[in-house]
Design a protein around this motif. Structure first.
Motif, short mmCIF file in Angstrom:
data_model
loop_
_atom_site.label_atom_id
_atom_site.label_comp_id
_atom_site.label_asym_id
_atom_site.label_seq_id
_atom_site.Cartn_x
_atom_site.Cartn_y
_atom_site.Cartn_z
N ARG A 1 8.80 -4.19 7.44
CA ARG A 1 8.11 -2.82 8.28
C ARG A 1 9.21 -1.74 8.28
NH1 ARG A 1 6.36 -6.99 11.82
NH2 ARG A 1 8.23 -6.75 13.09
N ALA A 2 10.57 -1.81 8.10
CA ALA A 2 11.49 -1.14 8.25
C ALA A 2 11.58 -0.36 6.79
CB ALA A 2 13.00 -1.60 8.55
N ARG A 3 11.32 -1.28 5.70
CA ARG A 3 11.27 -0.39 4.39
C ARG A 3 9.94 0.23 4.24
NH1 ARG A 3 14.01 1.48 -0.18
NH2 ARG A 3 12.71 1.06 -1.89
N THR A 4 8.71 -0.16 4.71
CA THR A 4 7.63 0.71 4.70
C THR A 4 7.95 1.96 5.18
OG1 THR A 4 6.27 -1.30 4.95
CG2 THR A 4 5.16 0.74 5.40
N ARG B 1 7.52 5.50 3.26
CA ARG B 1 6.62 6.44 3.76
C ARG B 1 7.52 7.82 3.83
NH1 ARG B 1 5.33 4.35 8.44
NH2 ARG B 1 4.13 3.03 7.32
N GLN B 2 8.65 7.80 4.41
CA GLN B 2 9.50 8.85 4.64
C GLN B 2 9.71 9.58 2.92
OE1 GLN B 2 10.34 10.64 7.21
NE2 GLN B 2 11.45 12.03 5.89
N MET B 3 9.91 8.85 1.99
CA MET B 3 10.15 9.33 0.63
C MET B 3 9.00 9.91 0.18
SD MET B 3 11.82 5.95 -1.34
CE MET B 3 12.84 4.99 -0.36
N VAL C 1 0.89 -1.36 -0.05
CA VAL C 1 -0.02 -0.04 -0.19
C VAL C 1 0.97 1.43 0.01
CG1 VAL C 1 -1.58 1.41 1.54
CG2 VAL C 1 -2.11 -1.12 1.14
N GLN C 2 1.75 1.31 0.90
CA GLN C 2 2.68 2.48 0.99
C GLN C 2 3.67 2.71 -0.35
OE1 GLN C 2 3.07 4.90 3.46
NE2 GLN C 2 3.93 5.75 1.72
N TYR C 3 4.01 1.51 -0.93
CA TYR C 3 4.73 1.45 -2.27
C TYR C 3 4.07 2.10 -3.09
CZ TYR C 3 7.15 0.28 -6.45
OH TYR C 3 7.95 0.13 -7.65
N ARG C 4 2.87 1.80 -3.19
CA ARG C 4 1.81 2.67 -4.37
C ARG C 4 1.59 3.88 -3.94
NH1 ARG C 4 -0.40 -2.74 -4.01
NH2 ARG C 4 -2.14 -2.08 -2.33
#
Length: 120
Positions: free
Chosen positions: A107-110, A114-116, A36-39
């Protein structure tokens, strides 16, 4: 009263199978959240890409850079978690350890994704 507190504090013993199933469930939830966050991050990068068109001097678009980053990260995550699982190679905890690693790194990548997506 004290006996009631002690009984409430004692968690029931869980089997390795239950722990492994829970680790897999945690990983699938983390992976769904990351997707979801990647999209959302990709949509943000696509919007940012419209502001600065890529050229030979600037490099790839935000979108293509994120895609390459995500593909490389997935390869890293999967290899890293295979290594962590090998600590228990051949044992009943191998799958659980791998799934716990997958969940933790996902979770760390998410959080990174999110920060990006934060507009600067």
């Amino acid at each position: 009263m004290i006996l009631a507190l002690l009984l409430a504090a004692a968690a029931p013993a869980r089997s390795q199978m239950e722990l492994s199933v829970q680790a897999g469930t945690d990983y699938r939830a983390a992976d769904a959240a990351m997707n979801v966050q990647y999209r959302a991050t990709m949509a943000h990068m696509k919007q940012m890409g419209g502001l600065n068109a890529p050229d030979a001097q600037v490099g790839p678009s935000y979108r293509s850079a994120l895609l390459a980053s995500q593909r490389a990260w997935l390869g890293y995550r999967d290899a890293e978690c295979a290594v962590e699982g090998y600590e228990f190679r051949g044992g009943t905890a191998e799958g659980m350890a791998g799934s716990q690693c997958l969940a933790r790194l996902t979770r760390a990548r998410t959080a990174q994704l999110r920060q990006m997506a934060v507009t600067k």
